[in-house]
Design a protein around this motif. Sequence first.
Motif, PDB file in Angstrom:
ATOM      1  N   ILE A   7       0.857  -1.186   0.000  1.00 47.43           N
ATOM      2  CA  ILE A   7       0.000   0.000   0.000  1.00 47.43           C
ATOM      3  C   ILE A   7       0.889   1.229   0.000  1.00 47.43           C
ATOM      4  N   ILE A   8       0.665   2.106  -0.968  1.00 42.42           N
ATOM      5  CA  ILE A   8       1.531   3.276  -1.173  1.00 42.42           C
ATOM      6  C   ILE A   8       0.723   4.550  -0.951  1.00 42.42           C
ATOM      7  N   LEU A   9       1.244   5.417  -0.082  1.00 41.56           N
ATOM      8  CA  LEU A   9       0.573   6.682   0.213  1.00 41.56           C
ATOM      9  C   LEU A   9       1.534   7.841  -0.056  1.00 41.56           C
ATOM     10  N   PRO A  10       1.310   8.621  -1.109  1.00 40.21           N
ATOM     11  CA  PRO A  10       2.094   9.843  -1.282  1.00 40.21           C
ATOM     12  C   PRO A  10       1.627  10.874  -0.254  1.00 40.21           C
ATOM     13  N   ALA A  11       2.558  11.527   0.419  1.00 44.65           N
ATOM     14  CA  ALA A  11       2.164  12.426   1.507  1.00 44.65           C
ATOM     15  C   ALA A  11       3.052  13.669   1.533  1.00 44.65           C
ATOM     16  N   ARG A  12       2.409  14.787   1.701  1.00 41.85           N
ATOM     17  CA  ARG A  12       3.134  16.042   1.908  1.00 41.85           C
ATOM     18  C   ARG A  12       2.420  16.829   3.002  1.00 41.85           C
ATOM     19  N   ASN A  13       3.046  16.934   4.139  1.00 43.02           N
ATOM     20  CA  ASN A  13       2.471  17.618   5.301  1.00 43.02           C
ATOM     21  C   ASN A  13       1.123  17.012   5.693  1.00 43.02           C
ATOM     22  N   GLU A  14       1.103  15.686   5.840  1.00 45.33           N
ATOM     23  CA  GLU A  14      -0.137  14.973   6.174  1.00 45.33           C
ATOM     24  C   GLU A  14      -0.032  14.254   7.525  1.00 45.33           C
ATOM     25  N   SER A  15       0.769  14.767   8.422  1.00 42.09           N
ATOM     26  CA  SER A  15       0.961  14.070   9.701  1.00 42.09           C
ATOM     27  C   SER A  15      -0.340  13.944  10.492  1.00 42.09           C
ATOM     28  N   ALA A  16      -1.188  14.964  10.454  1.00 46.36           N
ATOM     29  CA  ALA A  16      -2.443  14.927  11.210  1.00 46.36           C
ATOM     30  C   ALA A  16      -3.349  13.803  10.733  1.00 46.36           C
ATOM     31  N   ALA A  17      -3.451  13.620   9.424  1.00 50.02           N
ATOM     32  CA  ALA A  17      -4.310  12.574   8.879  1.00 50.02           C
ATOM     33  C   ALA A  17      -3.708  11.192   9.078  1.00 50.02           C
ATOM     34  N   LEU A  18      -2.392  11.071   8.947  1.00 47.12           N
ATOM     35  CA  LEU A  18      -1.738   9.768   9.043  1.00 47.12           C
ATOM     36  C   LEU A  18      -1.852   9.155  10.437  1.00 47.12           C
ATOM     37  N   LYS A  19      -1.959   9.983  11.460  1.00 46.83           N
ATOM     38  CA  LYS A  19      -2.049   9.466  12.834  1.00 46.83           C
ATOM     39  C   LYS A  19      -3.249   8.543  13.010  1.00 46.83           C
ATOM     40  N   SER A  20      -4.340   8.848  12.344  1.00 48.45           N
ATOM     41  CA  SER A  20      -5.527   7.989  12.444  1.00 48.45           C
ATOM     42  C   SER A  20      -5.653   7.034  11.265  1.00 48.45           C
ATOM     43  N   THR A  42       7.286  19.549   5.537  1.00 49.67           N
ATOM     44  CA  THR A  42       7.929  20.415   6.520  1.00 49.67           C
ATOM     45  C   THR A  42       7.404  20.147   7.921  1.00 49.67           C
ATOM     46  N   ASP A  43       6.486  19.164   8.039  1.00 53.42           N
ATOM     47  CA  ASP A  43       6.006  18.772   9.364  1.00 53.42           C
ATOM     48  C   ASP A  43       6.605  17.409   9.724  1.00 53.42           C
ATOM     49  N   ASP A  44       6.002  16.701  10.697  1.00 56.39           N
ATOM     50  CA  ASP A  44       6.553  15.426  11.139  1.00 56.39           C
ATOM     51  C   ASP A  44       5.868  14.232  10.464  1.00 56.39           C
ATOM     52  N   THR A  45       5.530  14.376   9.183  1.00 61.50           N
ATOM     53  CA  THR A  45       4.908  13.290   8.420  1.00 61.50           C
ATOM     54  C   THR A  45       5.737  12.011   8.485  1.00 61.50           C
ATOM     55  N   ALA A  46       7.048  12.119   8.247  1.00 62.47           N
ATOM     56  CA  ALA A  46       7.912  10.938   8.226  1.00 62.47           C
ATOM     57  C   ALA A  46       7.955  10.263   9.594  1.00 62.47           C
ATOM     58  N   ALA A  47       8.062  11.039  10.650  1.00 64.38           N
ATOM     59  CA  ALA A  47       8.149  10.473  11.995  1.00 64.38           C
ATOM     60  C   ALA A  47       6.860   9.765  12.385  1.00 64.38           C
ATOM     61  N   VAL A  48       5.724  10.355  12.048  1.00 60.95           N
ATOM     62  CA  VAL A  48       4.430   9.741  12.351  1.00 60.95           C
ATOM     63  C   VAL A  48       4.292   8.418  11.608  1.00 60.95           C
ATOM     64  N   ALA A  49       4.680   8.392  10.328  1.00 55.01           N
ATOM     65  CA  ALA A  49       4.566   7.174   9.519  1.00 55.01           C
ATOM     66  C   ALA A  49       5.471   6.068  10.054  1.00 55.01           C
ATOM     67  N   GLU A  50       6.697   6.401  10.399  1.00 51.59           N
ATOM     68  CA  GLU A  50       7.627   5.399  10.925  1.00 51.59           C
ATOM     69  C   GLU A  50       7.151   4.850  12.268  1.00 51.59           C
ATOM     70  N   ALA A  51       6.612   5.725  13.118  1.00 45.98           N
ATOM     71  CA  ALA A  51       6.126   5.281  14.427  1.00 45.98           C
ATOM     72  C   ALA A  51       4.957   4.319  14.291  1.00 45.98           C
ATOM     73  N   ALA A  52       4.170   4.469  13.217  1.00 45.75           N
ATOM     74  CA  ALA A  52       3.019   3.593  13.000  1.00 45.75           C
ATOM     75  C   ALA A  52       3.411   2.262  12.364  1.00 45.75           C
ATOM     76  N   GLY A  53       4.650   2.137  11.893  1.00 49.23           N
ATOM     77  CA  GLY A  53       5.109   0.884  11.305  1.00 49.23           C
ATOM     78  C   GLY A  53       5.230   0.889   9.798  1.00 49.23           C
ATOM     79  N   ALA A  54       5.121   2.052   9.176  1.00 51.63           N
ATOM     80  CA  ALA A  54       5.237   2.154   7.719  1.00 51.63           C
ATOM     81  C   ALA A  54       6.691   2.363   7.315  1.00 51.63           C
ATOM     82  N   HIS A  55       7.020   1.906   6.117  1.00 46.89           N
ATOM     83  CA  HIS A  55       8.329   2.198   5.531  1.00 46.89           C
ATOM     84  C   HIS A  55       8.238   3.573   4.870  1.00 46.89           C
ATOM     85  N   VAL A  56       9.210   4.424   5.119  1.00 49.54           N
ATOM     86  CA  VAL A  56       9.153   5.801   4.630  1.00 49.54           C
ATOM     87  C   VAL A  56      10.235   6.041   3.586  1.00 49.54           C
TER      88      VAL A  56
END
Length: 288
Positions: A7-20, A42-56
């Motif tokens: 599953i591939i998700l392109p993301a740019r400044n989507e940390s708020a949505a990725l958390k849920s 420019t936000d913590d999109t990468a950190a949120v994704a990695e914490a959830a278990g996604a490959h970034v």
Amino acid sequence: MSPRVTIILPARNESAALKSLLPRIFAAVPSPDIIVVDDGSTDDTAAVAEAAGAHVIRHPYGIGNGAAIKSGAREANGEVLVFMDADGQHDPADIPRLLAKLEEGYDMAVGARGCASQASIGRGLANRLYNRLASYMAGHRIADLTSGFRAVRAAKFRNFLYLLPNGFSYPTTITMAFFRSGYPVAYLPITAHKRVGKSHIRPLRDGVRFLLIIFKIATLYSPLKLFGPVALSFFVSGLGWYAHTYATQGRFTNMSAFLMSASVIVFLMGLLSEQITTLMYKNNHSDN
């Protein structure tokens, strides 16, 4: 045995949505590989994704939605790729429905939004126009040309990576390429929810770009659908002008000759382009 799914998700400044969103994907799909492509956030999109278990995968700066899709497709190990927006519009519970369509023999399954799921009336009308124009060019009914929620067989998707633009119109390109190449495509009705955060799409600029992409792919895959009507319009105009000048002046004018000659030239250009696309079509299928 079920094919492996990425599953591939392109993301740019989507940390708020990725958390849920990411926990819901893990709950909806058994043991999925999830790739989040951070397109210069420019936000913590990468950190949120990695914490959830996604490959970034990180882009050092914003290259574009299509570029993120290509990066994810190159990195993915799955035999089936699922693309979805990272802004919370798409429901992960619909992923099994898309995968079921591939099991029925389709090469791509697309989540088609209804009128109630369009972001605005203007966007809805524009998408309806794109769908009709693309349906004519492709020779098949296209229910949602610009939907970013789709499941596709990885090997066939990668055949067309070189065609995909870096901007927001990758769904347009891949849809028309699949139809023209004879790969079966299914549409499933979905409900798209209101996105989290602000949209990155600029309606006027990207709307013009979508139209240009449709004509570009038509030229590459079905040129006579484009050149034929243009040639016919020149010929009819020339014939009509000749009828007018013959009735009023009793002669055949240079304008009539120009219009009829232009119709022949445009038609021959379309015919030559059609032969070239036939070779492309043959080469794409010989690789599978």
